[in-house]
Design an enzyme around this catalytic site. Structure first.
Site, PDB file in Angstrom:
ATOM      1  N   HIS B  65       1.141  -1.070  -0.032  1.00 25.48           N
ATOM      2  CA  HIS B  65      -0.094  -0.099   0.036  1.00 25.48           C
ATOM      3  C   HIS B  65       0.788   1.271  -0.093  1.00 25.48           C
ATOM      4  O   HIS B  65       1.512   1.732   1.027  1.00 25.48           O
ATOM      5  CB  HIS B  65      -0.939   0.108   1.205  1.00 25.48           C
ATOM      6  CG  HIS B  65      -1.758  -1.134   1.188  1.00 25.48           C
ATOM      7  ND1 HIS B  65      -2.472  -1.728   2.229  1.00 25.48           N
ATOM      8  CD2 HIS B  65      -2.728  -1.562   0.055  1.00 25.48           C
ATOM      9  CE1 HIS B  65      -3.356  -2.697   1.694  1.00 25.48           C
ATOM     10  NE2 HIS B  65      -3.668  -2.581   0.484  1.00 25.48           N
ATOM     11  N   GLU B  68       1.754   4.006   2.690  1.00 22.69           N
ATOM     12  CA  GLU B  68       2.483   3.466   4.074  1.00 22.69           C
ATOM     13  C   GLU B  68       3.773   3.766   3.904  1.00 22.69           C
ATOM     14  O   GLU B  68       4.693   2.784   3.952  1.00 22.69           O
ATOM     15  CB  GLU B  68       1.840   2.142   4.376  1.00 22.69           C
ATOM     16  CG  GLU B  68       0.552   2.038   4.399  1.00 22.69           C
ATOM     17  CD  GLU B  68      -0.109   0.664   4.522  1.00 22.69           C
ATOM     18  OE1 GLU B  68       0.641  -0.135   4.568  1.00 22.69           O
ATOM     19  OE2 GLU B  68      -1.462   0.783   4.727  1.00 22.69           O
ATOM     20  N   ARG B 123      -3.148   4.476  -2.327  1.00 20.19           N
ATOM     21  CA  ARG B 123      -2.554   3.266  -1.692  1.00 20.19           C
ATOM     22  C   ARG B 123      -2.581   2.148  -2.853  1.00 20.19           C
ATOM     23  O   ARG B 123      -2.321   0.835  -2.349  1.00 20.19           O
ATOM     24  CB  ARG B 123      -3.429   2.966  -0.582  1.00 20.19           C
ATOM     25  CG  ARG B 123      -4.974   2.382  -0.644  1.00 20.19           C
ATOM     26  CD  ARG B 123      -5.728   1.944   0.618  1.00 20.19           C
ATOM     27  NE  ARG B 123      -6.369   0.734   0.366  1.00 20.19           N
ATOM     28  CZ  ARG B 123      -6.091  -0.183   1.191  1.00 20.19           C
ATOM     29  NH1 ARG B 123      -5.600   0.165   2.542  1.00 20.19           N
ATOM     30  NH2 ARG B 123      -6.883  -1.324   1.425  1.00 20.19           N
ATOM     31  N   HIS B 192       3.388  -3.633   6.513  1.00 24.51           N
ATOM     32  CA  HIS B 192       2.359  -2.369   6.353  1.00 24.51           C
ATOM     33  C   HIS B 192       2.421  -1.457   7.661  1.00 24.51           C
ATOM     34  O   HIS B 192       3.033  -1.637   8.506  1.00 24.51           O
ATOM     35  CB  HIS B 192       0.863  -3.073   6.508  1.00 24.51           C
ATOM     36  CG  HIS B 192       0.683  -4.039   5.194  1.00 24.51           C
ATOM     37  ND1 HIS B 192      -0.607  -3.865   4.257  1.00 24.51           N
ATOM     38  CD2 HIS B 192       1.045  -5.220   5.144  1.00 24.51           C
ATOM     39  CE1 HIS B 192      -0.670  -4.744   3.586  1.00 24.51           C
ATOM     40  NE2 HIS B 192       0.325  -5.537   3.887  1.00 24.51           N
ATOM     41  N   GLU B 266       1.742  -4.526  10.972  1.00 23.58           N
ATOM     42  CA  GLU B 266       1.161  -3.122  10.824  1.00 23.58           C
ATOM     43  C   GLU B 266       1.954  -2.370  11.798  1.00 23.58           C
ATOM     44  O   GLU B 266       1.821  -2.435  12.919  1.00 23.58           O
ATOM     45  CB  GLU B 266      -0.157  -3.038  11.091  1.00 23.58           C
ATOM     46  CG  GLU B 266      -1.214  -3.648  10.234  1.00 23.58           C
ATOM     47  CD  GLU B 266      -1.542  -2.986   8.932  1.00 23.58           C
ATOM     48  OE1 GLU B 266      -0.989  -1.771   9.033  1.00 23.58           O
ATOM     49  OE2 GLU B 266      -2.297  -3.430   8.266  1.00 23.58           O
TER      50      GLU B 266
END
Lengths: 96, 305
Positions: B65, B68, B123, B192, B266
């Site tokens: 994405h 990020e 993204r 991510h 994440e």
């Protein structure tokens, strides 16, 4: 380059399943062009949503009408983006 | 030695230059491979860390994405860490004497360039969708794992559009082909941001996987190691229960393909910046993530299957 002047990021904490469903309804309204950075999942879990200036009033009215509490996480996204860009340019100059 | 500032955000060209620099600085350990090209014909550049021979391998990717940015930056710091610690840190030395590591720092190069030049919030990929005015597919809804199921949109204008078919995105297809052709990838880890989560399959369904106990214990140990540095708080669990049901994700595909150690991180934002994590947090983020990654990689090394 697309600007994000006046875009706000709201922090929302849904209290129950009903409020999560309300937020999902909001997400489905394409014309508002809102962008969930952290989507609604379970009650009491923080939600972050970016809202264009043109949709701010509608979204805030919706949240208030449903009794969903929110606060402003980022007041003007473009201010942060300008800072980020400036920092990148400065770093590039230093590295050269 | 290149003077590269790992604590800053960089353009794609600068990232690629630094990858070349790493390969040049550590020629017996690091090489650069191109595993494909993006929709707009940018290279999909992978760093291979290998001490030679045909070894089992670990796959790491970042930035699927594009917005990020801390993930691409973390990947580059990680590349430098792996290269510079080999021969000094016994754990990394032993890891690379047993396994190879493949690292793809910019999984979505078109999206990354677009996020730096046109739309910071982009993204998706930049592929053209026939019959639609909108561009791009969410490349983490495009894998052949419950493709088109819950948690992915069939609207090409949506940020979570799954695409016309599984692997329709050349960026996804290139990775799938590489993993299949390698044939001996034992771990698949994707980076991510943000939300501070460490997840394992599944996302496309909410059933418990066969290796739940092992992956859960390992993920908790990795999160604990990560937290030990700066106290960053992570939640651990299957995608479906700690975020939401989401189909077509990469680690679901890799797990179903037979790669048991499939995880998604994440990374931070702990300070309400979202995707706009200030550059001064890149290195702390990378440092803490490294401890989590190392825990997983050591376990993979010590538990061959």
């Amino acid at each position: 380059r697309e600007t994000f002047v006046g875009h706000q990021v709201l922090e929302i904490i849904p209290r129950n399943e009903e409020q999560i469903q309300n937020l999902e309804q909001l997400e489905a309204q394409d014309h508002l062009e809102i962008d969930f950075w952290r989507s609604p999942t379970v009650p009491e879990q923080t939600v972050h949503v970016r809202i264009p200036f043109s949709s701010l009033q509608d979204v805030k009215i919706f949240l208030e009408s449903q009794g969903i509490a929110y606060s402003v996480m980022i007041k003007d996204l473009q201010v942060l983006l300008d800072e980020e860009n400036e920092e990148m340019l400065m770093n590039q100059r230093q590295e050269r | 030695s290149s003077g590269f500032n790992f604590g800053a955000y960089h353009s794609l060209d600068e990232i690629f230059q630094e990858m070349d620099q790493l390969a040049a600085a550590y020629p017996t350990l690091v090489s650069k491979l191109q595993i494909g090209s993006s929709f707009e014909n940018r290279p999909m550049n992978v760093l291979k860390f290998s001490t030679g021979g045909n070894k089992p391998a670990i796959w790491l990717d970042a930035g699927i994405h594009s917005r990020e940015w801390v993930t691409q930056a973390t990947a580059l710091w990680t590349a430098n860490k792996i290269a510079s610690d080999y021969g000094k840190d016994p754990s990394i030395t032993s890891l690379l004497d047993t396994m190879d590591i493949f690292l793809l720092p910019v999984t979505n190069p078109d999206g990354y360039v677009f996020s730096q030049t046109k739309n910071r919030m982009w993204r998706k990929t930049r592929s053209k969708i026939p019959g639609s005015l909108c561009f791009g597919v969410d490349p983490n809804r495009n894998w052949d794992a419950g493709f088109g199921g819950p948690g992915a949109s069939n609207n090409p204008c949506s940020d979570s559009y799954h695409g016309p078919s599984a692997n329709s995105e050349v960026e996804v297809q290139s990775i799938v082909e590489f993993i299949k052709s390698h044939g001996n990838i034992k771990a698949f880890i994707t980076l991510h941001s943000y939300s501070q989560l460490l997840m394992y399959p599944y996302g496309y369904k909410c059933t418990k996987l066969d290796d739940f106990d092992e992956l859960n214990i390992l993920a908790n140990s990795a999160a604990q190691a990560l937290t030990s540095l700066y106290g960053t708080n992570y939640k651990v669990g299957p995608i479906c229960s700690i975020i939401y049901q989401a189909s077509g994700g990469s680690i679901d595909w890799s797990y179903d393909y037979g790669i048991k150690y499939s995880f998604a991180f994440e990374l931070r934002d702990t300070g309400l910046h979202g995707f706009l994590l200030p550059a001064n947090q890149i290195i702390p983020t990378a440092e803490e993530t490294w401890l989590g990654l190392k825990t997983i990689m050591e376990h993979v090394r010590d538990h061959p299957y």
